[in-house]
Design a protein around this motif. Structure first.
Motif, PDB file in Angstrom:
ATOM      1  N   GLY A  26       0.805  -1.216   0.000  1.00  0.00           N
ATOM      2  CA  GLY A  26       0.000   0.000   0.000  1.00  0.00           C
ATOM      3  C   GLY A  26       0.831   1.255   0.000  1.00  0.00           C
ATOM      4  N   ARG A  27       0.183   2.366  -0.355  1.00  0.00           N
ATOM      5  CA  ARG A  27       0.877   3.640  -0.489  1.00  0.00           C
ATOM      6  C   ARG A  27       0.661   4.579   0.687  1.00  0.00           C
ATOM      7  NH1 ARG A  27      -1.120   5.347  -6.372  1.00  0.00           N
ATOM      8  NH2 ARG A  27      -3.026   4.402  -5.589  1.00  0.00           N
ATOM      9  N   THR A  28      -0.006   4.066   1.729  1.00  0.00           N
ATOM     10  CA  THR A  28      -0.301   4.916   2.882  1.00  0.00           C
ATOM     11  C   THR A  28       0.441   4.460   4.128  1.00  0.00           C
ATOM     12  OG1 THR A  28      -2.248   3.570   3.406  1.00  0.00           O
ATOM     13  CG2 THR A  28      -2.569   5.505   1.989  1.00  0.00           C
ATOM     14  N   PHE A  29       1.547   3.784   3.941  1.00  0.00           N
ATOM     15  CA  PHE A  29       2.300   3.225   5.069  1.00  0.00           C
ATOM     16  C   PHE A  29       2.644   4.301   6.088  1.00  0.00           C
ATOM     17  CE2 PHE A  29       5.046   0.455   7.295  1.00  0.00           C
ATOM     18  CZ  PHE A  29       6.212   1.139   7.577  1.00  0.00           C
ATOM     19  N   SER A  30       3.045   5.457   5.623  1.00  0.00           N
ATOM     20  CA  SER A  30       3.485   6.509   6.539  1.00  0.00           C
ATOM     21  C   SER A  30       2.352   7.034   7.416  1.00  0.00           C
ATOM     22  CB  SER A  30       4.112   7.661   5.757  1.00  0.00           C
ATOM     23  OG  SER A  30       3.173   8.210   4.864  1.00  0.00           O
ATOM     24  N   SER A  31       1.118   6.703   7.087  1.00  0.00           N
ATOM     25  CA  SER A  31      -0.027   7.144   7.886  1.00  0.00           C
ATOM     26  C   SER A  31      -0.237   6.297   9.130  1.00  0.00           C
ATOM     27  CB  SER A  31      -1.312   7.090   7.044  1.00  0.00           C
ATOM     28  OG  SER A  31      -1.210   7.905   5.913  1.00  0.00           O
ATOM     29  N   TYR A  32       0.426   5.176   9.201  1.00  0.00           N
ATOM     30  CA  TYR A  32       0.191   4.219  10.268  1.00  0.00           C
ATOM     31  C   TYR A  32       1.262   4.277  11.345  1.00  0.00           C
ATOM     32  CZ  TYR A  32      -3.287   2.065   7.233  1.00  0.00           C
ATOM     33  OH  TYR A  32      -4.388   1.841   6.451  1.00  0.00           O
ATOM     34  N   VAL A  33       0.816   4.105  12.558  1.00  0.00           N
ATOM     35  CA  VAL A  33       1.704   3.770  13.659  1.00  0.00           C
ATOM     36  C   VAL A  33       1.943   2.273  13.553  1.00  0.00           C
ATOM     37  CG1 VAL A  33       1.920   3.570  16.159  1.00  0.00           C
ATOM     38  CG2 VAL A  33       0.881   5.627  15.145  1.00  0.00           C
ATOM     39  N   MET A  34       3.194   1.874  13.639  1.00  0.00           N
ATOM     40  CA  MET A  34       3.541   0.467  13.480  1.00  0.00           C
ATOM     41  C   MET A  34       4.015  -0.114  14.810  1.00  0.00           C
ATOM     42  SD  MET A  34       2.799  -0.077  10.378  1.00  0.00           S
ATOM     43  CE  MET A  34       3.452  -1.758  10.284  1.00  0.00           C
ATOM     44  N   GLY A  35       3.478  -1.263  15.139  1.00  0.00           N
ATOM     45  CA  GLY A  35       3.839  -1.899  16.400  1.00  0.00           C
ATOM     46  C   GLY A  35       4.477  -3.258  16.193  1.00  0.00           C
ATOM     47  N   TRP A  36       5.298  -3.624  17.166  1.00  0.00           N
ATOM     48  CA  TRP A  36       5.859  -4.984  17.223  1.00  0.00           C
ATOM     49  C   TRP A  36       5.327  -5.654  18.488  1.00  0.00           C
ATOM     50  CZ3 TRP A  36       8.250  -7.759  13.652  1.00  0.00           C
ATOM     51  CH2 TRP A  36       8.954  -7.130  12.632  1.00  0.00           C
ATOM     52  N   PHE A  37       4.939  -6.901  18.333  1.00  0.00           N
ATOM     53  CA  PHE A  37       4.416  -7.688  19.445  1.00  0.00           C
ATOM     54  C   PHE A  37       5.093  -9.049  19.427  1.00  0.00           C
ATOM     55  CE2 PHE A  37       0.864  -4.920  20.488  1.00  0.00           C
ATOM     56  CZ  PHE A  37       0.743  -4.188  19.322  1.00  0.00           C
ATOM     57  N   ARG A  38       5.038  -9.730  20.561  1.00  0.00           N
ATOM     58  CA  ARG A  38       5.535 -11.097  20.591  1.00  0.00           C
ATOM     59  C   ARG A  38       4.639 -11.933  21.501  1.00  0.00           C
ATOM     60  NH1 ARG A  38      11.255 -10.811  24.046  1.00  0.00           N
ATOM     61  NH2 ARG A  38      10.343 -10.205  26.057  1.00  0.00           N
ATOM     62  N   GLY A  42       2.166 -20.405  25.550  1.00  0.00           N
ATOM     63  CA  GLY A  42       1.468 -20.399  26.825  1.00  0.00           C
ATOM     64  C   GLY A  42       1.346 -19.046  27.487  1.00  0.00           C
ATOM     65  N   LYS A  43       1.767 -18.007  26.789  1.00  0.00           N
ATOM     66  CA  LYS A  43       1.719 -16.658  27.365  1.00  0.00           C
ATOM     67  C   LYS A  43       0.872 -15.735  26.498  1.00  0.00           C
ATOM     68  CE  LYS A  43       6.130 -16.823  29.808  1.00  0.00           C
ATOM     69  NZ  LYS A  43       7.414 -16.110  30.063  1.00  0.00           N
ATOM     70  N   GLU A  44       0.473 -14.626  27.093  1.00  0.00           N
ATOM     71  CA  GLU A  44      -0.311 -13.650  26.348  1.00  0.00           C
ATOM     72  C   GLU A  44       0.602 -12.851  25.413  1.00  0.00           C
ATOM     73  OE1 GLU A  44      -3.868 -12.769  29.585  1.00  0.00           O
ATOM     74  OE2 GLU A  44      -2.503 -11.174  28.991  1.00  0.00           O
ATOM     75  N   ARG A  45      -0.025 -12.253  24.425  1.00  0.00           N
ATOM     76  CA  ARG A  45       0.721 -11.404  23.507  1.00  0.00           C
ATOM     77  C   ARG A  45       1.291 -10.219  24.280  1.00  0.00           C
ATOM     78  NH1 ARG A  45      -2.338 -10.225  18.213  1.00  0.00           N
ATOM     79  NH2 ARG A  45      -1.277 -12.126  17.558  1.00  0.00           N
ATOM     80  N   GLU A  46       2.531  -9.903  23.989  1.00  0.00           N
ATOM     81  CA  GLU A  46       3.245  -8.844  24.700  1.00  0.00           C
ATOM     82  C   GLU A  46       3.635  -7.745  23.720  1.00  0.00           C
ATOM     83  OE1 GLU A  46       7.234  -8.399  27.529  1.00  0.00           O
ATOM     84  OE2 GLU A  46       7.039 -10.092  26.165  1.00  0.00           O
ATOM     85  N   PHE A  47       3.410  -6.527  24.158  1.00  0.00           N
ATOM     86  CA  PHE A  47       3.777  -5.367  23.358  1.00  0.00           C
ATOM     87  C   PHE A  47       5.284  -5.163  23.463  1.00  0.00           C
ATOM     88  CE2 PHE A  47       3.301  -1.636  21.162  1.00  0.00           C
ATOM     89  CZ  PHE A  47       3.512  -0.479  21.895  1.00  0.00           C
ATOM     90  N   VAL A  48       5.948  -5.041  22.317  1.00  0.00           N
ATOM     91  CA  VAL A  48       7.398  -4.886  22.299  1.00  0.00           C
ATOM     92  C   VAL A  48       7.809  -3.441  22.026  1.00  0.00           C
ATOM     93  CG1 VAL A  48       9.531  -5.608  21.160  1.00  0.00           C
ATOM     94  CG2 VAL A  48       7.717  -7.281  21.565  1.00  0.00           C
ATOM     95  N   ALA A  49       7.168  -2.823  21.051  1.00  0.00           N
ATOM     96  CA  ALA A  49       7.520  -1.440  20.705  1.00  0.00           C
ATOM     97  C   ALA A  49       6.518  -0.911  19.708  1.00  0.00           C
ATOM     98  CB  ALA A  49       8.917  -1.361  20.087  1.00  0.00           C
ATOM     99  N   PHE A  50       6.401   0.415  19.631  1.00  0.00           N
ATOM    100  CA  PHE A  50       5.726   0.977  18.472  1.00  0.00           C
ATOM    101  C   PHE A  50       6.484   2.190  17.980  1.00  0.00           C
ATOM    102  CE2 PHE A  50       3.652   4.860  19.762  1.00  0.00           C
ATOM    103  CZ  PHE A  50       3.213   4.693  21.057  1.00  0.00           C
ATOM    104  N   ILE A  51       6.339   2.420  16.684  1.00  0.00           N
ATOM    105  CA  ILE A  51       7.026   3.522  16.017  1.00  0.00           C
ATOM    106  C   ILE A  51       5.965   4.446  15.432  1.00  0.00           C
ATOM    107  CG2 ILE A  51       8.816   4.152  14.359  1.00  0.00           C
ATOM    108  CD1 ILE A  51       8.410   0.513  14.833  1.00  0.00           C
ATOM    109  N   ASN A  52       5.988   5.702  15.840  1.00  0.00           N
ATOM    110  CA  ASN A  52       4.952   6.600  15.326  1.00  0.00           C
ATOM    111  C   ASN A  52       5.303   7.047  13.907  1.00  0.00           C
ATOM    112  OD1 ASN A  52       6.795   8.719  15.498  1.00  0.00           O
ATOM    113  ND2 ASN A  52       5.850   9.636  17.297  1.00  0.00           N
ATOM    114  N   ARG A  53       4.469   7.895  13.368  1.00  0.00           N
ATOM    115  CA  ARG A  53       4.582   8.259  11.956  1.00  0.00           C
ATOM    116  C   ARG A  53       5.880   8.991  11.636  1.00  0.00           C
ATOM    117  NH1 ARG A  53      -0.227   8.528  14.107  1.00  0.00           N
ATOM    118  NH2 ARG A  53      -1.991   7.443  13.147  1.00  0.00           N
ATOM    119  N   SER A  54       6.415   9.674  12.615  1.00  0.00           N
ATOM    120  CA  SER A  54       7.655  10.429  12.385  1.00  0.00           C
ATOM    121  C   SER A  54       8.909   9.635  12.748  1.00  0.00           C
ATOM    122  CB  SER A  54       7.631  11.728  13.187  1.00  0.00           C
ATOM    123  OG  SER A  54       7.558  11.453  14.573  1.00  0.00           O
TER     124      SER A  54
END
Length: 121
Positions: A26-38, A42-54
């Motif tokens: 897609g051409r709107t990638f820069s509009s999204y905040v992107m997150g990494w999870f793991r 046997g464990k719940e999903r864990e938030f690792v990081a997110f990168i904002n638009r800038s």
């Protein structure tokens, strides 16, 4: 619609490094905040990081300083550099996209399939 594809996972010995990539369609990638999870077995999903638009990155306190997230809007790609890996880092790592703040898991509307990271002792 955004399609996300992770790569770069694999088997690595403790102390090693991996660089995960997440390519977005897609051409709107820069509009999204992107997150990494793991999610470990046997464990719940864990938030690792997110990168904002800038490109600013937020890490939760639970994430070790061994991880560095970044994005390249020109390549529609986000990265997660992981160093000094430990067996407890073993998990499926997934990237996701949000049009909101990125602080809450429920905000993420597009998800990749994930890539397995296994760290042997």
């Amino acid at each position: 619609q955004v399609q996300l594809t992770e790569s770069g996972g694999g088997l690595v010995q403790a102390g090693g490094s991996l660089r995960l990539s997440c390519a977005a369609s897609g051409r709107t990638f820069s509009s999204y905040v992107m997150g990494w999870f793991r999610q470990a077995p046997g464990k719940e999903r864990e938030f690792v990081a997110f990168i904002n638009r800038s490109g600013s990155v937020y890490y939760p306190d639970s994430v070790p300083g061994r991880f560095t997230a970044s994005r390249d809007n020109a390549k529609n790609t986000v990265y997660l550099e992981m160093n000094s890996l430990k067996p407890e880092d073993t998990a499926i790592y997934t990237c996701a996209a949000s049009l909101q703040s990125g602080y809450t898991l429920s905000e993420y509307i597009y998800w990749g399939q994930g890539t397995q990271v296994t760290v042997s002792s």
